[in-house]
Write a protein that holds these residues in place. Structure first.
Motif, mmCIF file in Angstrom:
data_model
loop_
_atom_site.group_PDB
_atom_site.id
_atom_site.type_symbol
_atom_site.label_atom_id
_atom_site.label_comp_id
_atom_site.label_asym_id
_atom_site.label_seq_id
_atom_site.Cartn_x
_atom_site.Cartn_y
_atom_site.Cartn_z
ATOM 1 N N GLY A 239 -2.235 -2.934 -1.165
ATOM 2 C CA GLY A 239 -2.617 -1.898 -0.201
ATOM 3 C C GLY A 239 -1.431 -1.076 0.284
ATOM 4 N N ALA A 240 -1.742 0.050 0.917
ATOM 5 C CA ALA A 240 -0.676 0.927 1.405
ATOM 6 C C ALA A 240 0.150 0.197 2.451
ATOM 7 C CB ALA A 240 -1.294 2.189 2.005
ATOM 8 N N GLY A 241 1.454 0.148 2.208
ATOM 9 C CA GLY A 241 2.351 -0.525 3.160
ATOM 10 C C GLY A 241 2.063 -2.017 3.298
ATOM 11 N N GLY A 242 1.377 -2.596 2.290
ATOM 12 C CA GLY A 242 1.096 -4.037 2.327
ATOM 13 C C GLY A 242 -0.017 -4.423 3.298
ATOM 14 N N LYS A 243 -0.787 -3.407 3.721
ATOM 15 C CA LYS A 243 -1.811 -3.666 4.749
ATOM 16 C C LYS A 243 -2.915 -4.592 4.270
ATOM 17 C CE LYS A 243 -2.439 -0.329 8.374
ATOM 18 N NZ LYS A 243 -2.834 1.041 8.661
ATOM 19 N N MET A 244 -3.366 -4.357 3.018
ATOM 20 C CA MET A 244 -4.498 -5.137 2.510
ATOM 21 C C MET A 244 -4.120 -6.609 2.341
ATOM 22 S SD MET A 244 -7.561 -5.422 1.667
ATOM 23 C CE MET A 244 -8.451 -3.952 1.240
ATOM 24 N N ILE A 245 -2.975 -6.840 1.712
ATOM 25 C CA ILE A 245 -2.589 -8.237 1.449
ATOM 26 C C ILE A 245 -2.396 -8.985 2.778
ATOM 27 C CG2 ILE A 245 -0.073 -7.818 1.250
ATOM 28 C CD1 ILE A 245 -1.871 -10.048 -1.175
#
Ligand code: GTP
Ligand code: MG
Length: 291
Positions: A239-245
């Motif tokens: 995800g964008a900027g690691g948001k999803m993970i």
């Protein structure tokens, strides 16, 4: 009445509520549940003990037309379980039309039919004709697996259908699935919950590290690897900027903490394995047996 005991396979179509029922009956979240079909990929064992009955449950992948090698193994896992048990509990989604195909398939087997999701029927009179049709296959019990309604009636029918016997497992044991494998399922459940339509079906989860050395002090460290098929899928999972993970990790960590009763340090990594859904070696390593 002498006690009854035996093995029961929870079978049916994808998304009917088999895993929801398993979790409800054992009183803990040990199987992944999602609103998307084909969530369960392997057999998940749960144990229910009530006065006069011990049922060893096998939750199975939904029966569907297999496309990939992974799908083929899922259906095979379900069919294998069906052959090994004393009783089939066919979980049916009561909002769907009568399932003639599975009724024909289960003919001649010992079956209890759990007519699930009755809470979704606006008009309860709709239940009667459905119950009459499923009654050809076995005793029908209307239930709502999410709320646990009808489950004591269901257990009574299981007790009647199972052979007499003493419990095989201690009464407080609810599963024989390794904690580590349940943790992988909880990560996979978040992928199903959060990642759109495609991603759940191209991902698998492997626990790389399950460090319990500080468990006494109330802390377990878990490293899990999420496999995807393509770099583009890896980007979506992160995800964008690691948001999803981050969201996936938080959701899974909460569930795992409830299960283990300790603080959990969960780290997730995403790796591209282009052919994991078809490669026999990788499928085997991931626990998807059934060649
Ligand atoms: N309203 C309602 N929803 C339910 C009930 N039981 C299950 N569900 C929902 O149905 C969906 C599928 O549930 P699962 O337990 O994952 O179904 P499954 O049969 O294990 O599905 P597969 O593993 O894909 O074969 C989830 O969104 C559940 O919350 C119920 O009694 N009522
Ligand atoms: Mg399931």
């Amino acid at each position: 009445m002498p006690p009854h005991a035996g093995n029961v396979a929870l079978v049916g179509r994808p998304n009917a509520g088999k895993s929801t029922l398993l979790n409800q009956l054992v009183g803990a979240r040990i199987a992944a549940v999602s609103s998307k079909p084909q969530t369960t990929r392997t057999r998940v064992m749960g144990i229910v003990t009530v006065p006069g009955l011990q049922a060893v449950l096998v939750d199975t992948p939904g029966l569907h037309g297999p496309r990939s090698e992974l799908n083929r193994r899922m259906v095979k896992a379900a069919e294998g379980a069906m052959d090994e048990v004393d009783l089939l509990c066919w979980i049916v989604d009561a909002t769907r039309p009568f399932d003639e195909e599975l009724a024909a398939r289960f003919a001649g087997r010992k079956v209890v039919v759990a007519l699930n999701k009755v809470d979704l029927l606006d008009d309860k009179r709709l239940l009667l004709p459905l119950m009459a049709m499923y009654a050809q296959t076995g005793v029908v019990v209307p239930i709502c697996a999410t709320e646990g309604e009808g489950t004591s009636a269901l257990l009574e029918e299981w007790a009647k259908a199972l052979p007499e016997g003493e419990p095989l497992y201690p009464e407080d044991q609810i599963t024989d699935v390794r904690e580590k494998d349940i943790c992988a399922e909880m990560v996979r459940e978040q992928l199903f919950a959060l990642c759109g339509q495609e991603i759940p079906y191209v991902t698998a989860v492997e626990i790389e590290q399950f460090d319990e050395s500080e468990r006494e002090a109330g802390r377990v460290t878990i490293h899990a690897r999420i496999l995807v098929e393509k770099p583009s899928q890896k980007a979506i999972v992160i995800g964008a900027g690691g948001k999803m993970i981050k969201k996936i990790g938080t959701g899974a960590r909460k569930r795992i903490e409830t299960l283990l009763g300790v603080h959990v340090d969960l780290r997730l990594f995403v790796a591209v394995e282009p052919d994991w859904t078809s490669n026999p070696r990788l499928l085997r390593e991931l626990g998807y047996t059934g060649e």
